[in-house]
Design an enzyme around this catalytic site. Structure first.
Site, PDB file in Angstrom:
ATOM      1  CG  PHE A 246      -1.886  -1.693   1.349  1.00 55.47           C
ATOM      2  CD1 PHE A 246      -2.470  -1.375   0.525  1.00 55.47           C
ATOM      3  CD2 PHE A 246      -2.351  -2.129   2.457  1.00 55.47           C
ATOM      4  CE1 PHE A 246      -3.202  -3.346   0.206  1.00 55.47           C
ATOM      5  CE2 PHE A 246      -2.936  -2.776   2.923  1.00 55.47           C
ATOM      6  CZ  PHE A 246      -3.617  -3.355   1.531  1.00 55.47           C
ATOM      7  CG  ASN A 639      -5.639 -12.254 -15.587  1.00 51.40           C
ATOM      8  OD1 ASN A 639      -7.235 -12.290 -15.560  1.00 51.40           O
ATOM      9  ND2 ASN A 639      -4.524 -13.403 -15.565  1.00 51.40           N
ATOM     10  CE  LYS A 709      -5.020   5.867 -20.527  1.00 51.74           C
ATOM     11  NZ  LYS A 709      -6.238   6.250 -20.799  1.00 51.74           N
ATOM     12  CB  VAL A 711      -5.802  -1.423 -13.038  1.00 54.35           C
ATOM     13  CG1 VAL A 711      -5.705  -1.576 -14.430  1.00 54.35           C
ATOM     14  CG2 VAL A 711      -5.087  -2.822 -12.754  1.00 54.35           C
ATOM     15  CD  GLU A 713      -1.177   3.364  -6.436  1.00 52.01           C
ATOM     16  OE1 GLU A 713      -1.459   4.173  -5.121  1.00 52.01           O
ATOM     17  OE2 GLU A 713      -1.260   3.715  -7.236  1.00 52.01           O
TER      18      GLU A 713
HETATM   19 MO1  MOS Z   1       1.745   2.547  -3.650  1.00 48.41          MO
HETATM   20  S1  MOS Z   1       0.746   4.080  -2.508  1.00 48.41           S
HETATM   21  O1  MOS Z   1       1.964   3.705  -5.681  1.00 48.41           O
HETATM   22  O2  MOS Z   1       2.579   1.690  -3.486  1.00 48.41           O
END
Ligand code: MOS
Length: 748
Positions: A246, A639, A709, A711, A713
């Site tokens: 995260f 995927n 592109k 996916v 966040e």
């Molecule tokens: Mo993320 S907050 O770009 O690991």
């Protein structure tokens, strides 16, 4: 080389397949080896003692008592901690933060490491740490956004300008038929990855092997090398699996380096696993924000001005400022636009990147304000968003490399059943008498690329090995990247041995900014293309090959064979080409990075629209999200099964942001009062409703060679706002302090 294997040609059909995670069975059967599962012979256990104050000094600790405890081998304190080659407050590399490594007696935040007890068993180390009983000279703790003097941060996020604007916001506001000023507050949040920042460190002279979860092994290597004065190449980081990151596992954190120092001190392998509450301090967090939005709109609902001001916080000793205003640069067309920041310094661990840093709190505030403005204009909130649809990026004026947001709105609204929504709140109840509300939010996240390298080797038996030091923090990189790697070589997945998650492989860059698939994928694909180009060169110059002289027409690589583009019946297997050439193997290399020309000419973003239904108990204020529908467009889908899962994860974070997650800081001690997963609320299964993610097709010819592109966040953006807006629609109450808890709803 003419027209043989330009990077945009894909050689296979693995990309696009909804494969199940290749490591899934290992994970669910306990076979996946996480950092803390490594137990080298002679390993000792280390436990951190952390500060119970937020600010001050440690005046004494009962080191003798801890050392005398049965099983305790050593107690590491500032008195005996290994000398470092570089002070941990000295940072140079980007994405690097100051660390607390027992170099002095200062306490700069709660749960800061103050000692490490090393013992034969985890129990002995834990008991030894409890015996230390530190005594402090405490100073007052600065807690909350009003606790210290404001200043304008030098930069926000990873080096963005704090102030940006275009047009005349004040003029735009003054000529507006409808005006809104609203302030939204978001709390401090802690990453709380399921797996803590565990480390198992083994020294062999000046060489170091570290098992530890990492989102950026090369960065961590460089940081550790600088601290210990050793060569980055002498550090081997193994990080095959992460139990989440995260954003908190980008560089090396204090607990991880302390584990390495402990191993150095005792001359034996050491394992250190921070306890859950120790994740509330030394490993980063998302800072609180107070965002004030000022919007103006004409009688027709067209925005005339958008001003987005953020007040946020960093630690007293280091800089990271949550870049909440960025979403306002890119989402809604307004002729006048401004974003600005102020910050305060608090007695807290340094904040860092966390799950859509900036976009998550920024989008919640912006989507709430847009919704309030739509209501002020007497418009349906979806209609209002379409009215203010940005055809080019508002702040930069650049065209989007592609943008399928209209389709996202349409597909999401249709699936959700948005038509027929009463415009005003408090209109609907379900059979049980619960208030029902519907809300919408727009999702957006930049399409980012970092740098990566990859290597591919095709062998005489027609099989291949492909390597990259990429990271899988649970998002499915083991599978998605293998799909790309196999396509790059025109092979099936079964013919390719795919290796990643180890720092002795080519630099895979970083798993951050939702960039892994685009960046590592591009490097992998290019490595395969390099192999195919060399192979084709051999065949086309060999009179005995059916591909002889095919140069001008070109060749196709498919299922382990090269075929003439002008006559696909003429071709031969990779193995035959290599055998005749007497080659045991061909090695190819790939590199990827963002293309500055693309950056200069295009705004590159993924987009989406999220629709939420909430049900609220009118007496008790209890809220539940009952339905979520998201529709997202993010370029090529490598995927679909894993991408959908990423969207689900992001949307669940959105539920968390809107309704659950917050660190509660004690205003007198400065300590987080809920530093555990019982009191720090995150959504559990009962909080996650029927949830759908629609994959909207999008072909982006510009963003990168494969059109990918990120996916990871985007799902958190849009979702939190949609839920907040649905709560308002159900109840008529606009809660501007997040998370929306029932006391805030009833008290508002
Ligand atoms: Mo993320 S907050 O770009 O690991």
């Amino acid at each position: 080389m003419p027209d043989i294997a330009p990077t945009h040609i894909r050689h296979g059909s693995n990309i696009g397949q909804p494969l199940t995670r290749r490591e899934g069975l290992l994970k669910v059967t306990g076979g996946a080896r996480y950092a803390a599962d490594n137990h080298p012979p002679g390993m000792l256990h280390a436990v951190m003692a952390v500060s119970s104050i937020a600010h001050g000094r440690v005046t004494s600790m009962d080191v003798a008592a801890a050392r005398a405890h049965p099983g305790v081998v050593e107690v590491m304190t500032p008195a005996n901690a290994p000398k470092l080659a570089r002070h941990p407050d000295q940072v140079g590399e980007p994405f690097t933060f100051k660390l607390d490594l027992l170099q002095d007696d200062r306490v700069r935040y709660p749960n800061q490491p103050v000692a490490v007890v090393i013992a034969e068993t985890l129990e002995a180390a834990t008991e030894g740490a409890a015996l230390l009983r530190p005594v402090y000279a405490a100073e007052p703790a600065r807690v909350g956004l009003d606790a210290s003097e404001r200043f304008v941060p030098p930069s926000v996020g990873p080096g963005e300008e704090p102030d940006a604007g275009k047009g005349d916001v004040e003029a735009g506001l003054s000529l507006a038929a409808n005006r809104l000023t609203a302030t939204y507050e978001t709390p401090a949040q802690y990453h709380n990855a399921m797996e803590p920042h565990a480390v198992v460190a083994q020294w062999d002279g000046d060489r170091l092997v570290v098992d530890t979860p990492s989102q950026a092994m090369t960065m961590a290597q460089a940081r550790i090398a600088g601290l210990f004065g050793i060569d980055p190449g002498d550090i081997h980081i193994r990080s095959p699996f992460l139990g989440g990151g995260f954003g908190s596992k980008g560089g090396a954190t204090s607990p991880q380096v302390l584990g390495i120092m402990a191993a150095r001190l005792v001359g034996r392998p050491v394992k250190l696993v921070p306890r859950r509450e120790q994740g509330f301090g030394p490993v980063g967090h998302r800072a609180p924000t107070r965002q004030t939005l000022r919007l103006g709109a004409g009688a027709d609902g067209a925005l005339t001005a958008l001003d987005h001001h953020t007040l946020t916080a960093s630690s007293t000793f280091d800089d990271f400022f949550e870049p909440s205003g960025g979403v306002s640069h890119t989402l809604y067309a307004s002729p006048a636009l401004a974003t600005s920041y102020e910050a305060v310094r608090l007695d807290t661990g340094t904040p860092t990147f966390m799950r859509a840093p900036g976009e998550a709190p920024g989008s919640l505030a912006l989507e709430s304000a847009i919704d309030e403005m739509a209501d002020a204009c007497g418009m349906d909130p979806l209609e209002f968003r379409l009215k203010n649809y940005a055809e080019v990026e508002p702040m930069s004026g650049k065209p989007f490399s592609s943008k399928a947001l209209r389709e996202c709105y349409a597909r999401g609204a249709e699936r959700f059943g948005w038509a027929g929504r009463p415009r005003v709140p408090l209109q609907r109840r379900d059979d049980a008498g619960l208030l029902v509300g519907w809300g919408v939010g727009t999702a957006t996240f930049p399409a980012i690329m970092f740098q990566a390298e990859a290597r591919a080797e095709l062998r005489a038996d027609g099989r291949a090995t492909v390597e990259i030091g990429a990271h899988d923090m649970g998002q499915g990189a083991w599978t998605a990247l293998a799909q790309i790697a196999a396509d790059g070589l025109g092979l099936g997945l079964a013919q390719v041995e795919f290796r990643m998650g180890s720092s002795d492989l080519p630099n895979g860059g970083m798993a951050g900014g939702s960039s892994t698939t685009a960046t590592s994928g591009a490097a992998l694909h290019q490595a395969g293309a390099d192999v195919i180009a060399q192979l084709a060169e051999i065949a086309m110059n060999d009179e005995r090959s059916p591909l002889f002289g095919a140069g001008n027409a070109g060749v196709i690589a498919r299922e382990g064979r090269l075929l003439r583009r002008d006559d696909e019946s003429r071709g031969e297997s990779y193995a035959d080409i290599l055998a005749r050439a007497g080659r045991a193997a061909i090695e190819g290399h790939g590199q990827a990075a963002a293309d500055p020309a693309v950056q200069e000419h295009y705004a590159t973003h993924a987009h989406g629209a999220v629709f939420a239904e909430v049900k609220v108990d009118p007496e008790l204020g209890q809220m539940r999200v009952s339905r979520l529908v998201g529709a997202f467009a993010a370029g090529r889908i490598v995927n679909p099964k894993l991408v959908q899962s990423q969207y689900f994860g992001g949307m669940i974070w959105g539920i968390s942001f809107a309704l659950h997650e917050q660190a509660v800081m004690d205003p007198s001690s400065g300590r987080p009062m809920n530093a555990n997963l019982a009191d720090y609320h995150i959504p559990v299964n009962a909080d996650v409703p029927s949830i759908e993610a629609i994959l909207v097709e999008e072909h982006d010819e510009h963003v990168n060679a494969l059109g990918i592109k990120g996916v990871g966040e985007i799902g958190i953006t849009g979702t939190a706002g949609a839920i907040a807006n649905a709560v308002w629609h159900a109840t008529g109450v606009r809660v501007r302090k997040f998370p929306i808890t029932l006391d805030r709803l009833l008290g508002a």
